[in-house]
Every structure is written in structure tokens, then in C-alpha cells.
Scaffold this motif. Structure first.
Motif, mmCIF file in Angstrom:
data_model
loop_
_atom_site.group_PDB
_atom_site.id
_atom_site.type_symbol
_atom_site.label_atom_id
_atom_site.label_comp_id
_atom_site.label_asym_id
_atom_site.label_seq_id
_atom_site.Cartn_x
_atom_site.Cartn_y
_atom_site.Cartn_z
ATOM 1 N N LYS A 84 0.817 -1.219 0.000
ATOM 2 C CA LYS A 84 0.000 0.000 0.000
ATOM 3 C C LYS A 84 0.857 1.279 0.000
ATOM 4 O O LYS A 84 2.070 1.231 0.099
ATOM 5 N N CYS A 100 -3.239 1.741 7.967
ATOM 6 C CA CYS A 100 -4.359 1.885 7.041
ATOM 7 C C CYS A 100 -5.717 1.748 7.746
ATOM 8 O O CYS A 100 -6.751 2.054 7.172
ATOM 9 N N CYS A 108 1.893 2.060 4.051
ATOM 10 C CA CYS A 108 2.201 1.000 5.017
ATOM 11 C C CYS A 108 2.648 -0.236 4.247
ATOM 12 O O CYS A 108 2.632 -0.238 3.025
ATOM 13 N N PRO A 134 2.507 7.113 8.830
ATOM 14 C CA PRO A 134 2.654 6.679 7.439
ATOM 15 C C PRO A 134 4.096 6.779 6.954
ATOM 16 O O PRO A 134 4.855 7.623 7.423
ATOM 17 N N GLY A 158 -5.890 2.681 1.471
ATOM 18 C CA GLY A 158 -4.452 2.909 1.437
ATOM 19 C C GLY A 158 -3.758 2.377 0.189
ATOM 20 O O GLY A 158 -2.545 2.499 0.059
ATOM 21 N N GLU A 172 -4.141 8.082 -1.730
ATOM 22 C CA GLU A 172 -4.476 6.721 -1.293
ATOM 23 C C GLU A 172 -5.957 6.474 -1.550
ATOM 24 O O GLU A 172 -6.777 7.388 -1.522
ATOM 25 N N VAL A 217 -4.764 -5.471 6.530
ATOM 26 C CA VAL A 217 -4.866 -4.163 7.195
ATOM 27 C C VAL A 217 -3.876 -4.095 8.360
ATOM 28 O O VAL A 217 -3.416 -5.134 8.849
#
Ligand SMILES: [Zn+2]
Length: 487
Positions: free
Chosen positions: A20, A43, A23, A51, A151, A127, A39
Motif C-alpha cells: 500500500k 491503514c 504501510c 505513514p 491505502g 491513497e 490491514v
């Protein structure tokens, strides 16, 4: 009165990264992966999570920017775009606002009226949000949220309002889609929402100096809906102006099934989002060495490829269009031609029989179970008359199943074309003998039955007989029967 449409397009493209934007979570296919399985605190927007920019995403963004002849900014700033939505857990989206990744580019498009340059205003990184699914709307309404997509890196490409017809808007969208796929920046998979459009539409009187009031159509997920929605808005605006009313500036949605736009909200202004620089991220610095290395690695662009295909392979525009639609198919084509097959034959086979097999079987062009060399061999076998078209299709199917060489399949299955005149004469004779009624009809004047007899003989020989020899033999035997009749 002549009204001229004025259209600008914003395109959101999912970047082809492993992870992503901010992350380390893997980018997963939301249509397959278990909901909320990819996840993390970043995110999910948990407090205190910080971040970190994905370098690969920046690289892909710059690659696209350079291919679009944009000027990358040495420093660009990430900004918070604040708004509340259930699929946006942080309550803001990290985007770029005043200083985007790159600006002032252009893209050449082709329409029925010739070539035209569309200016690109800006290219920036941001994002994606999560995904909401609303269920049991009538009985027990419930909304489910899946944050696997939250994200995922997006590239937003904003054009100037340089398009003046639906055709131009389509040409721009198709050309840009082709470009992003060719330079491997985005999968471009429209069915999975990897590319989404938003269109700004207004109309103005010919000769007027001021632009008309525009509306913004959100979330268009296919070329077709983009075209239809723009067309609908143009007509709606003209009708309003003709009745001496005013178009109100607003955001509209597109109702796919009824093919109408509907008002969503009065147009928000930028200040509604309270943009401010993202305090958790430093400015993004792009130095010239990095930029040079990205520039060096940009693959051949579609426009160049188009010229080369025309000059090197003498292909027609329509065929080139089909090949360029999927760069992976074009790559396969070039590999087949490298094995010495004539380009025209290769394109016929690849865009025809092979493309339809790929579609039916849900295969990917970049990981086909057959190597280009074997596919070239198959075309050679047909060209030399070793097998006929029908057999070739059977062989191709087997090749896709097993990855084997066509020669091996033909030998193992005994599929070599039957050229032997005696064998074919026997087959023709037995078909005519076995169908006296049809033969009588034929002799009574129903000549179209010749085609039917042909099909019967081909079926009798398992499709392996040489069609030319069958045709000649069939004509000979039918001619003899006719003569016997007249004697
Ligand atoms: Zn994450």
C-alpha cells in the motif's frame, strides 16, 4: 444557436505496487481476498500510527508523469484532505494539493478528425478508500466495510478542459488507459475498478468568451458509462440553457441501469476539505539522478509502437489498435514474429483464435501455458498444409491444456492431415452411398447440399482430411453421378 461542449477528465489509476501507499500491507484483490485481511494500524487509521511513503508508488507515478511529458516538481507535499466517510477510517485522505508530483504535460489523441493534443494539468499521488457494501436494503439495512483497499496507491491525472466532444473524451481515456498499461504503471483492469473516471462537463455558446457552469460526474467505471454520462449531461445542459434557466454547479452520479445522471450534492469547493500539509510526512524530494534512471527505464510508448508496427510489419491501423489494447498481447505477438512467422498471419491467429481462448479460459497474456515459439510452430504447420484449420484448433486447445509442442500432440494423437487421395475417395463414396435421399435432392437441383456433403466427409475423417482434396474429390464424384443420371 450552436453549443460547444467543454470536457475535462480526472482519471484515478490504481498503481501496480506490491504494498500500500503508506504501510507495508499487501495490495490484495478485493474480489477474492477475505474482507479486512490486509490491514494494519496505519491503514486502519489507529491513533499514533505513522505513514511511510512507498518508494515504488512514487517511481510509478513519476514514470507516468514523464510519459505524459509532465514536469516533475523537485519538492512535492502530501496534504490531508478532510472529510468524513465510513470507508475512510482516518477521517481524511492523504493526497497532494498545492504542490503535486508533476504538472503541465500533454497527451496526443487520435480522432476521426485527426490528431489533437490534450493538455495535462497535474499528476498527483494519493491513497484509495475502503469499500462499502450495503445489504438487506429493504428488511434489515446493514452496511459492511472492507478496508483491504484502504491505502492502496492511486495516481490522479487531471486534464485541462480541452475536449469538445464525447469522441474526444473517449479517445483521451482510451489512449491514457493504453499508456498506463504499456508502461506497467497500472493493471488497467476496469472490471476490478483499477481505473475510474470523473468528468467535468459544461457547454458554451459558439463564440462566447466565458465557460458555462460545469457539473462533475463521479465514479464512472467503464468507457461506455463515461461516454453515456457525458452525452447525457451535454444534452441536459443544452436543454436547460435553451429554456433560459441556469445550470447549477453540482456533483452528479450516474445511474447505470436508467442511463441518467442524478444530483448528489452541490459542488464542494476546495476549502470545504480544509486541506493542510500532512504533518506526519516530510516533503517528497525527487532528485535528477533518480529521475534520469526512471526516464531510462520507460518502455516503448504506444505511439512509438504504433509507428513501428506500421513500418516494420505493415499492419493496418485497426489491427494495431487491437494489439495495443493489451500490451501483453502485443509482447506475445512480437515474440511469435521473432520466430519467423509472417506478421499478418500471426496477428490473425493471436487476435482471433488465441484471444478468444484466452478470454474463455480466463488466462493472463503474460503467463500463458504456451511459449511463443510453439505457437509459431502451430502457425507454420497450418501454413505448410500439414494440418488444417480445424485440427489446428484442437491442437491449440491441447497446447493450452498441456503446454506441449504442437508436433508432439499431432504425433501422439495421429492428427496429421489426410492427403491420401484413395482414403478421401473412399470417405466421399461412403458418405454419398449412406445418404441416398440427400443425393437424390442434390441431383434434383438442390446444389447447396454439396456443402453439407463436404461437412459429412470432414466429420467422417475426424476433421483431418485436407479440405482442398475433399472438395475436388466430392466435385468429381457428384459430377459422375449427374452424368450417370443424364445417360
Ligand atoms: Zn496497512
Amino acid at each position: 444557436m450552436v453549443y460547444i461542449p467543454v470536457i475535462g477528465l480526472e482519471i484515478h489509476a490504481e498503481l501496480k505496487t506490491q504494498t500500500k501507499m503508506f504501510c507495508g500491507c499487501l495490495v490484495v484483490d478485493s474480489t477474492i481476498a477475505e474482507a479486512n485481511s490486509s490491514v494494519c494500524p496505519v491503514c486502519l487509521g489507529l491513533p499514533g500510527a505513522l505513514p511511510v511513503v512507498n518508494k515504488k508508488a512514487v517511481e510509478l507515478g513519476l514514470r507516468a508523469a514523464l510519459a505524459l511529458e509532465c514536469t516533475p516538481l523537485q519538492y512535492s507535499i502530501f496534504a490531508r484532505k478532510n472529510y468524513f466517510y465510513p470507508d475512510l477510517p482516518k477521517g481524511y485522505q492523504i493526497s497532494q494539493y498545492e504542490t503535486p508530483l508533476a504538472e503541465n504535460g500533454r497527451l496526443l489523441i487520435r480522432t476521426s478528425e485527426g490528431e489533437k493534443t490534450i493538455r495535462i494539468r497535474r499528476v498527483h499521488l494519493e491513497e484509495d478508500t475502503g469499500k462499502l457494501t450495503h445489504i438487506n436494503r429493504d428488511v434489515d439495512p446493514c452496511s459492511l466495510v472492507d478496508l483491504n483497499r484502504a491505502g492502496v496507491p492511486l495516481l490522479e491525472i487531471v486534464s485541462e478542459p480541452d475536449m469538445h466532444s464525447v469522441e474526444e473524451a473517449r479517445a483521451y481515456a482510451v489512449t491514457l488507459h493504453q499508456l498506463l498499461r504499456t508502461i506497467a504503471v497500472s493493471s488497467g483492469d476496469m472490471e476490478k475498478g483499477a481505473i475510474r473516471f470523473e468528468a467535468n462537463v459544461s457547454v458554451m455558446l459558439a463564440g462566447a468568451e466565458e465557460l458555462g457552469t460545469r457539473t462533475e460526474i463521479k465514479n464512472l467505471n467503464s468507457f461506455r458509462s463515461m461516454e453515456r454520462a457525458i452525452e447525457f449531461e451535454i444534452k441536459r445542459h443544452i436543454a436547460i440553457l435553451k429554456s433560459n434557466s441556469k445550470v447549477s454547479q453540482e456533483t452528479v452520479g450516474w445511474n447505470e441501469s436508467e442511463e441518467v445522471t442524478f444530483s448528489q450534492r452541490s459542488k464542494e469547493e476546495a476549502h470545504d476539505y480544509r486541506y493542510f500539509p500532512e504533518p506526519d510526512l516530510p516533503p517528497l524530494v525527487v532528485d535528477s539522478i533518480w529521475l534520469d534512471s526512471i526516464l531510462q527505464n520507460i518502455p516503448e510508448l504506444p505511439a512509438m509502437k504504433r509507428m513501428r508496427y506500421a513500418s516494420e510489419y505493415h499492419l493496418q491501423d485497426a489491427i494495431i489498435d487491437i494489439l495495443l489494447e493489451d500490451p501483453r498481447m502485443a509482447f506475445f505477438f512480437e515474440k511469435v514474429v521473432q520466430h519467423g512467422e509472417p506478421a499478418k498471419e500471426a496477428t490473425n491467429w493471436i487476435t482471433g483464435v488465441l484471444a478468444s481462448e484466452v478470454k474463455i479460459r480466463g488466462l493472463d497474456w503474460d503467463c500463458l501455458p504456451i511459449v511463443p515459439g510453439y505457437f509459431a510452430d502451430l502457425i507454420t504447420l497450418v501454413r505448410r498444409g500439414d494440418i488444417n484449420l480445424l485440427t489446428a484448433k484442437t491442437v491449440l486447445s491441447e497446447m493450452l491444456d498441456t503446454g506441449k509442442q504442437p508436433k508432439v500432440i499431432i504425433e501422439q494423437k495421429g492428427l496429421m492431415q489426410i492427403e491420401d487421395g484413395d482414403v478421401i475417395a473412399t470417405a466421399v463414396h461412403s458418405v454419398l452411398q449412406g445418404n441416398p435421399k440427400e443425393v437424390a435432392n442434390y441431383l434434383a437441383g438442390k446444389e447447396t447440399l454439396a456443402q453439407w456433403f463436404f461437412g459429412q466427409v470432414m466429420a467422417k475423417t475426424g476433421g483431418q482430411a485436407s479440405p482442398g482434396v475433399v472438395k475436388r474429390e466430392l466435385e468429381r464424384q457428384l459430377f459422375r453421378l449427374k452424368n450417370e443420371l443424364s445417360d
